[in-house]
Write a protein that holds these residues in place. Structure first.
Motif, PDB file in Angstrom:
ATOM      1  N   UNK A   1     127.747 -52.982  13.420  1.00  0.00           N
ATOM      2  CA  UNK A   1     126.374 -53.341  13.082  1.00  0.00           C
ATOM      3  C   UNK A   1     125.806 -52.344  12.083  1.00  0.00           C
ATOM      4  N   UNK A   2     124.884 -52.831  11.264  1.00  0.00           N
ATOM      5  CA  UNK A   2     124.217 -51.972  10.287  1.00  0.00           C
ATOM      6  C   UNK A   2     122.866 -51.549  10.854  1.00  0.00           C
ATOM      7  N   UNK A   3     122.203 -50.634  10.166  1.00  0.00           N
ATOM      8  CA  UNK A   3     120.884 -50.198  10.624  1.00  0.00           C
ATOM      9  C   UNK A   3     119.884 -51.349  10.604  1.00  0.00           C
ATOM     10  N   UNK A   4     120.109 -52.371   9.761  1.00  0.00           N
ATOM     11  CA  UNK A   4     119.219 -53.540   9.712  1.00  0.00           C
ATOM     12  C   UNK A   4     119.323 -54.372  10.987  1.00  0.00           C
ATOM     13  N   UNK A   5     120.441 -54.221  11.727  1.00  0.00           N
ATOM     14  CA  UNK A   5     120.633 -54.968  12.964  1.00  0.00           C
ATOM     15  C   UNK A   5     120.022 -54.261  14.173  1.00  0.00           C
ATOM     16  N   UNK A   6     119.591 -53.029  13.992  1.00  0.00           N
ATOM     17  CA  UNK A   6     119.089 -52.230  15.112  1.00  0.00           C
ATOM     18  C   UNK A   6     117.582 -52.403  15.281  1.00  0.00           C
ATOM     19  N   UNK A   7     117.135 -52.226  16.501  1.00  0.00           N
ATOM     20  CA  UNK A   7     115.708 -52.256  16.817  1.00  0.00           C
ATOM     21  C   UNK A   7     115.134 -50.876  16.501  1.00  0.00           C
ATOM     22  N   UNK A   8     114.065 -50.834  15.710  1.00  0.00           N
ATOM     23  CA  UNK A   8     113.426 -49.542  15.438  1.00  0.00           C
ATOM     24  C   UNK A   8     112.558 -49.155  16.630  1.00  0.00           C
ATOM     25  N   UNK A   9     112.502 -47.864  16.906  1.00  0.00           N
ATOM     26  CA  UNK A   9     111.727 -47.337  18.025  1.00  0.00           C
ATOM     27  C   UNK A   9     110.774 -46.293  17.466  1.00  0.00           C
ATOM     28  N   UNK A  10     109.471 -46.542  17.614  1.00  0.00           N
ATOM     29  CA  UNK A  10     108.442 -45.638  17.105  1.00  0.00           C
ATOM     30  C   UNK A  10     107.758 -44.940  18.276  1.00  0.00           C
ATOM     31  N   UNK A  11     107.552 -43.645  18.144  1.00  0.00           N
ATOM     32  CA  UNK A  11     106.914 -42.853  19.196  1.00  0.00           C
ATOM     33  C   UNK A  11     105.765 -42.065  18.570  1.00  0.00           C
ATOM     34  N   UNK A  12     104.576 -42.190  19.148  1.00  0.00           N
ATOM     35  CA  UNK A  12     103.383 -41.511  18.656  1.00  0.00           C
ATOM     36  C   UNK A  12     102.675 -40.796  19.800  1.00  0.00           C
ATOM     37  N   UNK A  13     101.846 -39.831  19.440  1.00  0.00           N
ATOM     38  CA  UNK A  13     100.974 -39.155  20.399  1.00  0.00           C
ATOM     39  C   UNK A  13     101.741 -38.643  21.623  1.00  0.00           C
TER      40      UNK A  13
ATOM     41  N   UNK B   1     104.513 -39.420  22.886  1.00  0.00           N
ATOM     42  CA  UNK B   1     105.141 -40.453  23.710  1.00  0.00           C
ATOM     43  C   UNK B   1     104.172 -41.361  24.438  1.00  0.00           C
ATOM     44  N   UNK B   2     102.867 -41.166  24.258  1.00  0.00           N
ATOM     45  CA  UNK B   2     101.875 -41.996  24.955  1.00  0.00           C
ATOM     46  C   UNK B   2     101.733 -43.377  24.331  1.00  0.00           C
ATOM     47  N   UNK B   3     102.183 -43.523  23.079  1.00  0.00           N
ATOM     48  CA  UNK B   3     102.210 -44.817  22.384  1.00  0.00           C
ATOM     49  C   UNK B   3     103.629 -45.006  21.854  1.00  0.00           C
ATOM     50  N   UNK B   4     104.245 -46.127  22.219  1.00  0.00           N
ATOM     51  CA  UNK B   4     105.604 -46.414  21.758  1.00  0.00           C
ATOM     52  C   UNK B   4     105.711 -47.891  21.407  1.00  0.00           C
ATOM     53  N   UNK B   5     106.531 -48.173  20.393  1.00  0.00           N
ATOM     54  CA  UNK B   5     106.717 -49.566  19.996  1.00  0.00           C
ATOM     55  C   UNK B   5     108.142 -49.798  19.521  1.00  0.00           C
ATOM     56  N   UNK B   6     108.546 -51.055  19.610  1.00  0.00           N
ATOM     57  CA  UNK B   6     109.852 -51.505  19.146  1.00  0.00           C
ATOM     58  C   UNK B   6     109.645 -52.513  18.026  1.00  0.00           C
ATOM     59  N   UNK B   7     110.345 -52.325  16.917  1.00  0.00           N
ATOM     60  CA  UNK B   7     110.219 -53.221  15.771  1.00  0.00           C
ATOM     61  C   UNK B   7     111.110 -54.436  15.915  1.00  0.00           C
ATOM     62  N   UNK B   8     110.550 -55.609  15.602  1.00  0.00           N
ATOM     63  CA  UNK B   8     111.293 -56.867  15.681  1.00  0.00           C
ATOM     64  C   UNK B   8     110.937 -57.748  14.486  1.00  0.00           C
ATOM     65  N   UNK B   9     111.760 -58.749  14.241  1.00  0.00           N
ATOM     66  CA  UNK B   9     111.448 -59.790  13.259  1.00  0.00           C
ATOM     67  C   UNK B   9     111.045 -61.027  14.041  1.00  0.00           C
ATOM     68  N   UNK B  10     109.925 -61.652  13.678  1.00  0.00           N
ATOM     69  CA  UNK B  10     109.436 -62.843  14.366  1.00  0.00           C
ATOM     70  C   UNK B  10     109.292 -63.976  13.359  1.00  0.00           C
ATOM     71  N   UNK B  11     108.930 -65.162  13.849  1.00  0.00           N
ATOM     72  CA  UNK B  11     108.688 -66.292  12.949  1.00  0.00           C
ATOM     73  C   UNK B  11     107.500 -66.012  12.034  1.00  0.00           C
ATOM     74  N   UNK B  12     106.630 -65.048  12.402  1.00  0.00           N
ATOM     75  CA  UNK B  12     105.490 -64.667  11.573  1.00  0.00           C
ATOM     76  C   UNK B  12     105.815 -63.494  10.650  1.00  0.00           C
ATOM     77  N   UNK B  13     107.034 -62.970  10.750  1.00  0.00           N
ATOM     78  CA  UNK B  13     107.420 -61.819   9.938  1.00  0.00           C
ATOM     79  C   UNK B  13     107.614 -60.584  10.799  1.00  0.00           C
ATOM     80  N   UNK B  14     107.596 -59.395  10.180  1.00  0.00           N
ATOM     81  CA  UNK B  14     107.832 -58.174  10.938  1.00  0.00           C
ATOM     82  C   UNK B  14     106.719 -57.919  11.942  1.00  0.00           C
ATOM     83  N   UNK B  15     107.101 -57.347  13.090  1.00  0.00           N
ATOM     84  CA  UNK B  15     106.141 -57.067  14.145  1.00  0.00           C
ATOM     85  C   UNK B  15     106.646 -55.897  14.986  1.00  0.00           C
ATOM     86  N   UNK B  16     105.747 -55.349  15.773  1.00  0.00           N
ATOM     87  CA  UNK B  16     106.131 -54.374  16.786  1.00  0.00           C
ATOM     88  C   UNK B  16     105.559 -54.837  18.120  1.00  0.00           C
ATOM     89  N   UNK B  17     106.324 -54.588  19.167  1.00  0.00           N
ATOM     90  CA  UNK B  17     105.862 -54.819  20.531  1.00  0.00           C
ATOM     91  C   UNK B  17     105.742 -53.438  21.151  1.00  0.00           C
TER      92      UNK B  17
END
Length: 98
Positions: free
Chosen positions: A2-14, A16-32
């Motif tokens: 797999x390439x880095x484009x196939x991986x889920x990005x993981x963002x950590x802020x503050x 570790x009190x705020x964390x998100x995972x990057x995904x591609x959706x039917x609406x375009x790029x998003x984070x959950x």
């Protein structure tokens, strides 16, 4: 392999009190993501449409009034804007980027 484009990005802020995972959706790029109880300040580089999945979140955009967003209610934050987020409890959200 797999390439880095196939991986889920993981963002950590503050610390570790705020964390998100990057995904591609039917609406375009998003984070959950999740935010622990607290107050945070974010800056946008593109238009963001956020939807609260669990809990309630209050926001104040660039010195405006505090607005409360409940589960299922989308709201937008303009590009190149600073906004405050206040969570009285833990919150889950999805954020779409335009």
């Amino acid at each position: 392999m797999s390439s880095s484009a196939d991986k889920v990005s993981h963002n950590v802020y503050f610390d570790g009190k705020v964390q998100s995972l990057g995904i591609e959706t039917e609406k375009g790029p998003a984070t959950v993501g999740v935010m622990k109880k607290g107050t945070y300040v974010f800056n946008t580089s593109s238009l963001e449409t956020m939807v609260v999945i669990s809990g309630n979140m209050s926001t104040k955009v660039s010195g405006g009034d505090w607005l409360t967003h409940k589960k299922g209610e989308p709201f937008e934050v303009a590009a190149h804007t600073s906004f405050e987020v206040m969570c009285a409890t833990d919150v889950a959200y999805i954020c779409y980027y335009s």
